[in-house]
Design a protein around this motif. Structure first.
Motif, mmCIF file in Angstrom:
data_model
loop_
_atom_site.group_PDB
_atom_site.id
_atom_site.type_symbol
_atom_site.label_atom_id
_atom_site.label_comp_id
_atom_site.label_asym_id
_atom_site.label_seq_id
_atom_site.Cartn_x
_atom_site.Cartn_y
_atom_site.Cartn_z
ATOM 1 N N PRO A 76 59.498 59.217 5.404
ATOM 2 C CA PRO A 76 58.460 59.884 6.189
ATOM 3 C C PRO A 76 58.970 60.601 7.427
ATOM 4 O O PRO A 76 58.232 61.348 8.054
ATOM 5 C CB PRO A 76 57.540 58.730 6.592
ATOM 6 C CG PRO A 76 58.446 57.546 6.666
ATOM 7 C CD PRO A 76 59.464 57.756 5.569
ATOM 8 N N LEU A 77 60.258 60.375 7.799
ATOM 9 C CA LEU A 77 60.807 60.973 9.012
ATOM 10 C C LEU A 77 62.113 61.711 8.723
ATOM 11 O O LEU A 77 62.891 61.308 7.853
ATOM 12 C CB LEU A 77 61.095 59.899 10.064
ATOM 13 C CG LEU A 77 59.914 59.320 10.844
ATOM 14 C CD1 LEU A 77 60.392 58.181 11.725
ATOM 15 C CD2 LEU A 77 59.234 60.387 11.686
ATOM 16 N N CYS A 78 62.332 62.775 9.469
ATOM 17 C CA CYS A 78 63.613 63.473 9.477
ATOM 18 C C CYS A 78 64.107 63.542 10.920
ATOM 19 O O CYS A 78 63.329 63.456 11.865
ATOM 20 C CB CYS A 78 63.466 64.900 8.951
ATOM 21 S SG CYS A 78 62.909 65.036 7.257
ATOM 22 N N ARG A 79 65.405 63.743 11.059
ATOM 23 C CA ARG A 79 65.954 63.991 12.383
ATOM 24 C C ARG A 79 65.778 65.465 12.739
ATOM 25 O O ARG A 79 66.052 66.349 11.947
ATOM 26 C CB ARG A 79 67.440 63.630 12.410
ATOM 27 C CG ARG A 79 67.743 62.145 12.325
ATOM 28 C CD ARG A 79 69.231 61.917 12.161
ATOM 29 N NE ARG A 79 69.707 62.417 10.875
ATOM 30 C CZ ARG A 79 70.847 63.064 10.698
ATOM 31 N NH1 ARG A 79 71.636 63.323 11.736
ATOM 32 N NH2 ARG A 79 71.215 63.462 9.496
ATOM 33 N N GLY A 80 65.307 65.717 13.946
ATOM 34 C CA GLY A 80 65.191 67.077 14.432
ATOM 35 C C GLY A 80 66.287 67.367 15.439
ATOM 36 O O GLY A 80 67.420 66.925 15.290
ATOM 37 N N GLY A 81 65.924 68.093 16.501
ATOM 38 C CA GLY A 81 66.871 68.346 17.579
ATOM 39 C C GLY A 81 67.004 67.113 18.461
ATOM 40 O O GLY A 81 66.523 66.021 18.115
ATOM 41 N N PRO A 82 67.633 67.252 19.634
ATOM 42 C CA PRO A 82 67.778 66.107 20.539
ATOM 43 C C PRO A 82 66.427 65.489 20.891
ATOM 44 O O PRO A 82 65.492 66.189 21.280
ATOM 45 C CB PRO A 82 68.435 66.731 21.782
ATOM 46 C CG PRO A 82 69.134 67.946 21.272
ATOM 47 C CD PRO A 82 68.277 68.466 20.164
ATOM 48 N N ALA A 83 66.320 64.177 20.707
ATOM 49 C CA ALA A 83 65.110 63.406 21.032
ATOM 50 C C ALA A 83 63.896 63.848 20.203
ATOM 51 O O ALA A 83 62.755 63.663 20.619
ATOM 52 C CB ALA A 83 64.788 63.491 22.527
ATOM 53 N N GLN A 84 64.149 64.440 19.028
ATOM 54 C CA GLN A 84 63.060 64.910 18.168
ATOM 55 C C GLN A 84 63.081 64.187 16.826
ATOM 56 O O GLN A 84 64.144 63.954 16.246
ATOM 57 C CB GLN A 84 63.173 66.417 17.897
ATOM 58 C CG GLN A 84 62.916 67.306 19.075
ATOM 59 C CD GLN A 84 63.041 68.774 18.694
ATOM 60 O OE1 GLN A 84 63.532 69.124 17.623
ATOM 61 N NE2 GLN A 84 62.588 69.652 19.576
ATOM 62 N N TRP A 85 61.885 63.869 16.345
ATOM 63 C CA TRP A 85 61.699 63.350 14.985
ATOM 64 C C TRP A 85 60.675 64.234 14.283
ATOM 65 O O TRP A 85 59.695 64.676 14.884
ATOM 66 C CB TRP A 85 61.204 61.901 15.011
ATOM 67 C CG TRP A 85 62.217 60.924 15.526
ATOM 68 C CD1 TRP A 85 62.304 60.431 16.793
ATOM 69 C CD2 TRP A 85 63.301 60.348 14.792
ATOM 70 N NE1 TRP A 85 63.374 59.576 16.900
ATOM 71 C CE2 TRP A 85 64.003 59.500 15.679
ATOM 72 C CE3 TRP A 85 63.740 60.461 13.474
ATOM 73 C CZ2 TRP A 85 65.117 58.775 15.294
ATOM 74 C CZ3 TRP A 85 64.865 59.728 13.079
ATOM 75 C CH2 TRP A 85 65.535 58.895 13.986
ATOM 76 N N VAL A 86 60.920 64.497 13.007
ATOM 77 C CA VAL A 86 60.048 65.383 12.225
ATOM 78 C C VAL A 86 59.296 64.544 11.202
ATOM 79 O O VAL A 86 59.897 63.782 10.439
ATOM 80 C CB VAL A 86 60.880 66.477 11.515
ATOM 81 C CG1 VAL A 86 59.950 67.419 10.738
ATOM 82 C CG2 VAL A 86 61.708 67.252 12.533
ATOM 83 N N VAL A 87 57.959 64.688 11.185
ATOM 84 C CA VAL A 87 57.078 63.927 10.296
ATOM 85 C C VAL A 87 56.679 64.828 9.142
ATOM 86 O O VAL A 87 56.149 65.920 9.361
ATOM 87 C CB VAL A 87 55.825 63.438 11.049
ATOM 88 C CG1 VAL A 87 55.002 62.497 10.186
ATOM 89 C CG2 VAL A 87 56.213 62.762 12.362
#
Length: 397
Positions: free
Chosen positions: A30-41
């Protein structure tokens, strides 16, 4: 817990069809890593539940805008627009700007919108050709918005390109090589809207800017009002342009769906919702975490940023049957393309829907067929689905 996959908006923007890539990301979690301090749903159930979650906010720290945009004018602008404000400032701005954009107010202008659509599509009736971007989608939203805000129609052409350039800043990160031209576009639009305020101060009329001229500085500063009108001109133009051009490109490739619309033009409203779901003009919505949020067993701490992948959620097989298929009869259609409901529902949602429905009704009523008239040209910009050209061939009825 293993490391989630990486979400790369720039790579996705280069894909004509990013939805298989979204499907692979959803399958991994359900989650991906985005940029710094970001999570993608990425999954519908999570995105739909979070778009109006009180633990999240739309108002980002100045440091976030400085990192994403380079600070200066752009960071200042994004700190003003109601898209990035929480109550009570958001409540005040929405009350001041929202009166003309209610469903009822838009419905009252329906004949005016239909008339503009008829004028713009008249050449296609004559020669059977249309570029859905340059001849329709680039012109309809800005003409309608000009009527709302009180802008002279003679100045419309000069607004389009700065508004298009400014859209670059609404990605989650603006590359350094794009910042100078984006700042220049913002300054141009600020100057143009400032002049419009000065004009309406001298000679008020029945429009948004004339009414905003009466607002006391204690309620909202003139700079904040100017920036929010700049935002209206960008957002109402850019996203509706992308809805119209992307929607007509999708229908031209699927003659069976246009045939359904021709048989029942009352389906235009459902068709608009399906086009919004099928290829959402705005692919993501960003939120800052104020209280801990658990997603898929991972706790997202306060201060982190959640990127809600609207485009991915709209194609989630766990919520939509046959999500990769366009179905203009789809109902219900709980897509999240306008960011759900609640206080941050897109201010121009009713207007965008009305413009798109008017176009679909006209095409269904005046043409027996619509097909690609050449290769479409995409505008590859992160977090948006946009075209530079969509040539079409139409057969008048």
């Amino acid at each position: 817990m293993g490391l989630p996959p990486k979400y790369d908006p720039s790579a996705l923007a280069l894909l004509d069809d990013p939805y298989p890539a979204y499907r692979r990301l959803r399958a991994q979690g359900p989650l991906c890593r985005g940029g710094p301090a970001q999570w993608v749903v990425t999954r519908y159930a999570d995105v739909a539940g979070l778009v109006n979650d009180a633990r999240l906010g739309a108002e980002f720290a100045e440091e976030y805008h400085r990192i994403a945009l380079g600070g200066g004018d752009l960071a200042d602008f994004f700190g003003h627009v109601m898209l990035n404000r929480d109550p009570p400032a958001h409540t005040v701005l929405r009350r001041l700007l929202g009166r003309e954009f209610t469903t009822r107010a838009v419905r009252d202008r329906g004949r005016r919108i239909d008339g503009i659509v008829r004028d713009l599509l008249a050449p296609a009736l004559a020669d059977g050709r249309l570029d859905a971007v340059t001849q329709l989608a680039d012109k309809l939203p800005i003409r309608v918005l000009a009527d709302f805000v009180g802008m002279d129609p003679e100045h419309l052409d000069e607004v389009r390109e700065p508004a298009r350039i400014l859209s670059q800043a609404f990605a989650t990160y603006l590359p350094e090589h794009e910042r100078a031209e984006t700042v220049a576009a913002l300054r141009w639009m600020r100057d143009r809207v400032t002049a419009l305020f000065e004009e309406k101060q001298r000679a008020p009329a029945h429009d948004v800017v004339s009414r905003l001229c009466e607002v006391d500085e204690a309620t909202a500063t003139r700079r904040a009002l100017i920036d929010n009108v700049v935002f209206l001109l960008f957002a109402g133009f850019s996203t509706t342009t992308d809805l119209l051009s992307g929607g007509l490109a999708a229908l031209a490739a699927r003659p069976d769906q246009l045939a359904i619309l021709r048989a029942d033009r009352d389906l235009a409203g459902r068709a608009v919702e399906e086009l919004l779901r099928f290829d959402a003009p705005v692919q993501v919505k960003s939120r800052v975490v104020h209280e801990p949020v658990e997603i898929g067993g991972r706790v997202i701490r306060p201060g982190r940023v959640l990127i809600l992948a609207l485009g991915s959620a709209n194609h989630d097989e766990d919520r939509f049957a046959r999500p990769a298929e366009l179905d203009v009869t789809r109902h219900p259609n709980p897509h999240v393309s306008f960011g759900g409901g609640g206080i941050h529902l897109c201010l121009g949602a009713a207007l965008a829907r009305a413009e798109a429905a008017s176009v679909l009704r006209f095409i269904a009523g005046h043409f027996t067929a619509m097909e690609p008239g050449g290769p479409a040209v995409r505008r590859h910009i992160p977090n948006f689905r946009s075209y530079l050209s969509v040539p079409l061939r139409l057969t008048p009825a």
